[in-house]
Structures are given as C-alpha cells and as structure tokens.
Design a protein around this motif. Structure first.
Motif, PDB file in Angstrom:
ATOM      1  N   HIS A 189       0.825  -1.206   0.000  1.00 12.18           N
ATOM      2  CA  HIS A 189       0.000   0.000   0.000  1.00 12.18           C
ATOM      3  C   HIS A 189       0.862   1.260   0.000  1.00 12.18           C
ATOM      4  O   HIS A 189       0.492   2.264  -0.616  1.00 12.18           O
ATOM      5  N   ARG A 190       2.030   1.199   0.647  1.00 16.85           N
ATOM      6  CA  ARG A 190       2.917   2.362   0.617  1.00 16.85           C
ATOM      7  C   ARG A 190       3.560   2.515  -0.764  1.00 16.85           C
ATOM      8  O   ARG A 190       3.775   3.628  -1.245  1.00 16.85           O
TER       9      ARG A 190
ATOM     10  N   ALA B  51       0.951   4.047  -2.919  1.00 17.16           N
ATOM     11  CA  ALA B  51       0.851   5.474  -2.596  1.00 17.16           C
ATOM     12  C   ALA B  51       2.010   6.249  -3.217  1.00 17.16           C
ATOM     13  O   ALA B  51       1.829   7.369  -3.710  1.00 17.16           O
TER      14      ALA B  51
ATOM     15  N   LEU C 278       1.121  10.133  -3.597  1.00 19.13           N
ATOM     16  CA  LEU C 278       0.435  10.471  -2.350  1.00 19.13           C
ATOM     17  C   LEU C 278       1.436  10.655  -1.205  1.00 19.13           C
ATOM     18  O   LEU C 278       2.508  10.029  -1.201  1.00 19.13           O
TER      19      LEU C 278
ATOM     20  N   GLN D  10       1.416   9.445   1.647  1.00 14.35           N
ATOM     21  CA  GLN D  10       1.629   8.210   2.413  1.00 14.35           C
ATOM     22  C   GLN D  10       2.703   7.324   1.785  1.00 14.35           C
ATOM     23  O   GLN D  10       3.043   6.273   2.337  1.00 14.35           O
TER      24      GLN D  10
ATOM     25  N   LYS E 199       6.591  11.540   0.082  1.00 12.67           N
ATOM     26  CA  LYS E 199       5.579  12.582   0.297  1.00 12.67           C
ATOM     27  C   LYS E 199       5.069  13.180  -1.017  1.00 12.67           C
ATOM     28  O   LYS E 199       4.731  14.352  -1.093  1.00 12.67           O
TER      29      LYS E 199
ATOM     30  N   VAL F 275      -5.309   2.100  -0.279  1.00 11.62           N
ATOM     31  CA  VAL F 275      -4.761   3.331  -0.862  1.00 11.62           C
ATOM     32  C   VAL F 275      -5.887   4.257  -1.318  1.00 11.62           C
ATOM     33  O   VAL F 275      -5.768   5.484  -1.236  1.00 11.62           O
ATOM     34  N   GLN F 276      -6.971   3.697  -1.800  1.00 13.47           N
ATOM     35  CA  GLN F 276      -8.099   4.520  -2.252  1.00 13.47           C
ATOM     36  C   GLN F 276      -8.734   5.318  -1.122  1.00 13.47           C
ATOM     37  O   GLN F 276      -9.418   6.308  -1.356  1.00 13.47           O
ATOM     38  N   SER F 277      -8.474   4.884   0.122  1.00 18.46           N
ATOM     39  CA  SER F 277      -8.997   5.630   1.272  1.00 18.46           C
ATOM     40  C   SER F 277      -8.114   6.815   1.640  1.00 18.46           C
ATOM     41  O   SER F 277      -8.514   7.655   2.447  1.00 18.46           O
ATOM     42  N   TYR F 278      -6.905   6.852   1.061  1.00 19.18           N
ATOM     43  CA  TYR F 278      -6.012   7.970   1.337  1.00 19.18           C
ATOM     44  C   TYR F 278      -6.495   9.213   0.589  1.00 19.18           C
ATOM     45  O   TYR F 278      -7.077   9.109  -0.486  1.00 19.18           O
ATOM     46  N   HIS F 279      -6.214  10.365   1.148  1.00 16.41           N
ATOM     47  CA  HIS F 279      -6.581  11.593   0.449  1.00 16.41           C
ATOM     48  C   HIS F 279      -5.333  12.444   0.232  1.00 16.41           C
ATOM     49  O   HIS F 279      -4.333  12.311   0.943  1.00 16.41           O
ATOM     50  N   GLN F 280      -5.419  13.283  -0.733  1.00 18.99           N
ATOM     51  CA  GLN F 280      -4.312  14.187  -1.068  1.00 18.99           C
ATOM     52  C   GLN F 280      -4.572  15.535  -0.400  1.00 18.99           C
ATOM     53  O   GLN F 280      -5.462  16.271  -0.808  1.00 18.99           O
TER      54      GLN F 280
END
Length: 658
Positions: free
Chosen positions: A83-84, A87, A92, A94, A98, A306-311
C-alpha cells in the motif's frame, strides 16, 4: 532452461518462486491502472524479475542495495508494504517521498535501499561510500548496486569501479544488460564482447550470467557476496536479459525486431521457473493457482486501502522546511581565550578538532595524506589520524563526492577537498542532483562538506582562479559559506561539519597566509546564515564576502572621510537578508562587492531583493562591483585589471555622489 538448485530445499525454492511471481503480478496490475489513467507513468521490469529478486534474496536483509527503475523485485523482496508502494506511485504523501518523487526514485533506511536518480551511473560511487563505511567498521557486509548496460558508458561507472578496486571495497556491481538504452541497441553502445570484460581493466573479478535464470542469479550473487566480504574486494556481474516492454510504457517497442522479441519471450523468467517447479514436483498447477489467487486478493486489498487515502492541499511552509535537515545544537566557544592565527592555520585547527570530536569523520581528497594537500591545509593529519580517515583519492571528483554521500548514509561525516574550486565542475552533477535534493526527496541527510580553495590574485590563470560560488547559489538544499577571517574560517568549518546538510566551504587561497587574526580556543561553531557588520557607518552600505571584505576594509582605512558600513556575508546560502536590509534602511545606499564576475553573480540577487523590499529607503540605485566578465587571465597585469577591486573606487564615488 536448466536450473541448478544446489543445496536449496523445496521450501526455499517455493519461497523464491513467490518472490518472483509477486512483482510480476503487481506490474500486471500497474499496467491496467496506467491504461485507466490512475497512474501517470510506469517503467516496466517484466522479463527482468529474476535479476532483482535473485540478487536481493542472495543478500542479507541489512545489506544495502542501490536499485534502478526496473527493479520492483528489490523493493518487494525486502517486504516493503504494497500500500505504501502504491501510494508512492500515485504521488500520495503516504508513500516514501511525500509525493515529491516518481516511481522508484526513493530510498528507505529501514529497508536498506538507496533511492536512484535519473542520471545513470550516479549510484555506483554512492555504493562505494557505503561499502567503505562497511569496511571501516569491519561489519562483514557487502553492497550491491545496479547499472544498465547504457549506464556503463557514463564516466561515473568507470570512476566508481576504479575507486572500488583501488580501495578494495566490498561492492557487487551488477549490470542488467537488457539490450537497449531506450532505443539504442548494445552494438551502438559499446564494442567489447562482454561488459564483464571491463572488470579486467580495473583489476577485479567479472563474469557474465543468464539474468533470466533466478537460481543462476541467486548463486552468482551469493558467491560474489562471500568473496567481497572475505577478500574485501569488488566484483562485476553482467546479467544478460531483455526488456520486454518500452523504456517506459509510452515509448513502445517498435524498434525491436519481432524475432528478437519472440526469442526472449521463450526465456520468460517466471514461466521458466514455474515449469521447473512443476517438472520437479515441487509445486502443482493447483498450488500455483492458489498462490496467484492469494496474491490477486492481496493486491486488491492493498489498492482499496490506498483509495482511502486523500491528497491534502499543498503547504508552502512544509515544502520549504523539508529542503534542509534540521540542525543539531551547535558547539559554542567557552571563555575568552584566543590566539593569533593565520587563515590557513584556523582551517587546519578546525579539521583537527573535528577529527578528534567525531571518530566517524573521514577526510578525502587528492594528495591530502602524506603530502598534506597542495596548499598544506591537511599537513600532519595523516600521521595523527591514519590513512583510513585521511584518504588520498584517485583523480575522480564526481566519484569521491558520491563516496562521501554513501558514507553519510552509514552515519559518517565526510569532508572532501577539491584541489582547486575550479575542479568542482567535474563533480557538479553529484552535488546539485544527489547531495542537494536527497533530504527533500526521501529524508536522507547528506552530511558532506566540500572544501573549495578559490579565488584569483595568485596568477593561476583560467582554471585555478575561478570564483564559482554563484554556480551553486541557485540550488535548493545546498549551504554555502565563505569566511573572510581566521575566526570565521574555523567556526564556519566546524559548523559545516556539524550540519547534516551538504555544505560548500569556500576558502580564498590568497587569504591562506596573508591574513591573520584572533581565533578563539576550543571547538566552536559560527552559525551558518548569519552575516556580520564589520564596520559601522552612515554614508552607504558595502556588502562583501571573502577577499572583498578585506579590500573594502583596506579602502575604508585609507579613506576615513568616507563613513561606510561594511557587512561581511560569511554565508551565501542561506543568505542573511535581514542584516543587509537593516543596514540599507540605515544608510540609504548599497554597493555589493564581490570577486566573482559581475553578470549573474550573487550581487544581482541581493540587488533584486533590496530593490523589492527596501525601495522606499533607497537614496540611489543599488550598485554592484564585480570582476570583468571574462575568464580569469594569467598575467598579473591582466589579472589586476580583471579583479573587482580595480573598479571599486569609481563605483563607490558614483554611488556617494548620486
């Protein structure tokens, strides 16, 4: 394809298979995401997985690897969370950089992976530095660094191999020979039969293997590692493979003859190893299908995460604050004891005290050991600290700066002496692309100081006299100091060594033995980025640094009727504009004075900033005094005409009369 398992158990072979299949399946998903426009770019390693996986699994988990952008198998074989990685590829925060870097242009101390940059060959000398640290600590570790066949044409390749051989470093240089550098085929890249033959010229072992055979790669790297560690010597391995897709996906492969593509498809490393395991009854078709289903589910799960991460919205202050690593507390002078010292003696004392203070500090440069350097700055340090820490280098400025960065990765400090500042052009790439950007890119400090004997006035001619500080003034991530007094020479050099960021330390050759002054005793630092008012005045402000400070002070002493204020910048990057602006608001007139040529010099930036921020306080246009816009001439008469001090009085009188 023949596979030689040697002593590997069935479980070990299955484990290796899983590591081989995992990056292939991730890549297949990435190509789908690319077509869906969910990622912007992809550099495919399909068909080359056996090299990255086999080599990584052959090393110990805490041995450093310096991969390239087709080496997904290095990252996955070091068990980096998917997942990292997703990202990272989606830009992203995460991810590992960065959102500041693309694909595999990042590293991780935790996983002992050093992040590549686009300039091929630049990692090879960094590997030398990591291996040097391993050798000095007697850790029993080796370092592995990747290169493509195209990268072997770079000068850095040859410099790095030479350094590794001369210094007997435990480095494995691994060439992925995949047939094409973008579209340039190997027959247009080099003329030797095998790239491994280049090892002969550097006095090291070299051999060529089948890069699509994961067991052959594993055994070869395993044996190379054992040799490197036991003998403290480097090895060159050429892995023959093929790039089944374009340099990056937009490039395509139309330049590849169809029959060549078909021939290499039959050598697919994943398919060949799968057939072997089935043939040997180590895995069944059902077993393989089960592994594929497991991996497919894991990929989808990681993508959903990853789709739950936001920018988040970009923040200017965050970006600016991450250009430099935070400074530790600096040592300060204790007591009021000082002694008279020459400029060169102050530099020598700073180096000696720093070597005593930091057992991990390494000095490097041409002729700096027994000879003491061409200016004798390091004279006597070799006898006191030994040749492991005061190291003569081959004549290869770029590689040695790369070595210094590698040492920093391993927790060392490094001071590199450029014999003359002019020669730093040979290391320009390492300084502005590797050293300067690495902390911003993935949080890795570069505790490297580059000493730069600089300046004219000694009839050194065009290549031993240049003032080239402005070349680097434009580069975020670097620090630049330029002392004018012995006290500052010592304090700023100690500050540079203590600083975890790359620092260019300019020391004017003409000041070495001509300028003396009181130097506080002990180990102290002068803060980088703080200018100093060396003479108070009301009529005008003269901002100077280096030799120009002494020219201004000498002129002021000869003309006491001119009440000028003189500001010694001491540090050029970061630039102390606050002190300059305070002085300009006080005097209303500004003359910027430097030895560097006028056009594009640091004076131009100061003039622009003062005009922008102090315009209402100015009683005259900002003026500059620099040297002629010519190369530095040899003859003393021409050199005297060239230098800025030949024009200072006329420009100053013009400013005062305005």
């Amino acid at each position: 394809m023949y596979f030689d398992r040697r002593q590997l158990s069935d479980d070990e072979l299955v484990h290796l298979f899983r590591h081989l299949l995992w990056p292939r399946m991730i890549e297949e998903k990435m190509l789908v995401l690319l077509r869906q426009n969910k990622i912007s770019k992809w550099f495919s390693g399909i068909g080359q997985e056996a090299i990255a996986v086999g080599a990584t699994r052959a090393l110990e988990a805490d041995e450093w690897i310096l991969p390239l952008h087709r080496n997904l198998g290095v990252f996955t074989a070091r068990d980096m969370p998917l997942h990292r990685l997703f990202a990272q590829w989606k830009g992203l925060p995460q991810g590992y950089s960065k959102g500041r870097e693309r694909s595999f242009h990042f590293g991780s101390q935790e996983h002992h992976i050093f992040g590549m940059i686009s300039h091929l060959g630049s990692q090879l000398s960094v590997a030398d530095g990591i291996a040097l640290a391993q050798k000095l600590s007697r850790s029993g570790k080796a370092t592995l660094v990747f290169s493509g066949e195209g990268g072997t044409s770079e000068g850095e390749f040859h410099e790095a191999l030479n350094v590794a051989s001369v210094w007997d470093l435990p480095v494995i240089f691994l060439i992925e020979n995949n047939g094409y550098a973008i579209s340039t085929p190997v027959q247009e890249q080099y003329r030797c039969r095998n790239l491994a033959d280049r090892a002969i010229g550097y006095g090291m072992q070299g051999f060529t293997i089948d890069g699509n055979n994961v067991l052959e790669v594993y055994h070869a790297v395993r044996e190379a590692r054992r040799y490197c560690v036991s003998e403290n010597k480097p090895v060159l391995i050429e892995c023959l493979t093929f790039r089944m897709r374009g340099h990056e996906e937009a490039s395509g492969t139309r330049y590849v003859p169809p029959e060549l593509m078909e021939a290499w498809k039959k050598k697919d490393p994943v398919e060949q190893f799968t057939h072997y395991l089935i043939r040997e009854n180590i895995l069944s078709l059902d077993d393989i299908q089960a592994i594929r289903q497991e991996f497919q589910q894991q990929i989808e799960n990681e993508l959903r995460l990853v789709q739950s991460y936001h920018q988040p919205a970009p923040d200017v202050q965050t970006e600016l604050s991450d250009v430099y690593a935070p400074e530790p507390p600096m040592p300060v002078a204790i007591g009021g004891t000082a002694s008279e010292k020459k400029f060169i003696e102050a530099i020598h004392e700073a180096l000696e005290l720093a070597m005593e203070e930091h057992s991990e500090l390494i000095l490097m440069g041409q002729d700096i050991a027994e000879y003491g350097g061409v200016f004798k700055v390091t004279e006597g340090l070799w006898e006191k600290f030994g040749k492991e820490r005061v190291r003569n280098t081959p004549l290869c400025e770029s590689a040695i700066v790369g070595v210094a960065l590698g040492l920093s990765v391993m927790g060392h400090k490094a001071v590199v002496e450029m014999q003359y500042a002019d020669f730093v052009s040979c290391a320009f790439h390492q300084i502005v692309n590797n050293l300067a950007k690495i902390y911003y890119r993935w949080g890795q400090n570069a505790n490297v100081v580059i000493r730069m004997p600089t300046g004219a006035g000694l009839s050194g001619g065009p290549f031993h006299s240049q003032s080239n500080e402005a070349w680097f003034f434009h580069v975020p991530g670097l620090k630049i100091v330029y002392p004018a007094t012995p006290e500052d020479a010592k304090g700023l050099l100690i500050a540079a060594i203590e600083d975890p960021n790359p620092v260019l330390y300019f020391e004017h050759k003409a000041l070495y033995r001509r300028v003396s002054g009181p130097v506080p005793e002990g180990y102290y630092a002068i803060p980088i980025g703080e200018a100093r008012v060396v003479a108070e005045g009301e009529a005008c402000t003269v901002v100077a640094y280096g030799a120009a400070v002494h020219w201004a002070l000498e002129y002021a002493a000869q003309h006491p009727e001119i009440d000028m204020e003189i500001v010694d910048l001491r540090s050029l990057l970061p630039l102390d504009m606050a002190t300059i602006e305070r002085s300009v608001k006080k005097t209303g007139k500004l003359l910027i004075y430097h030895e560097d040529t006028l056009t594009g010099g640091i004076g131009a930036e100061i003039a622009a900033r003062v005009t922008e921020h102090c315009f209402s306080y100015l009683d005259a246009p900002v003026m500059r005094c620099g040297s002629l816009d010519t190369p530095v001439p040899f003859s003393s008469a021409l050199e005297k005409q060239f230098l800025a001090n030949s024009r200072f009085e006329a420009i100053l009188r013009k400013l005062l009369a305005y």
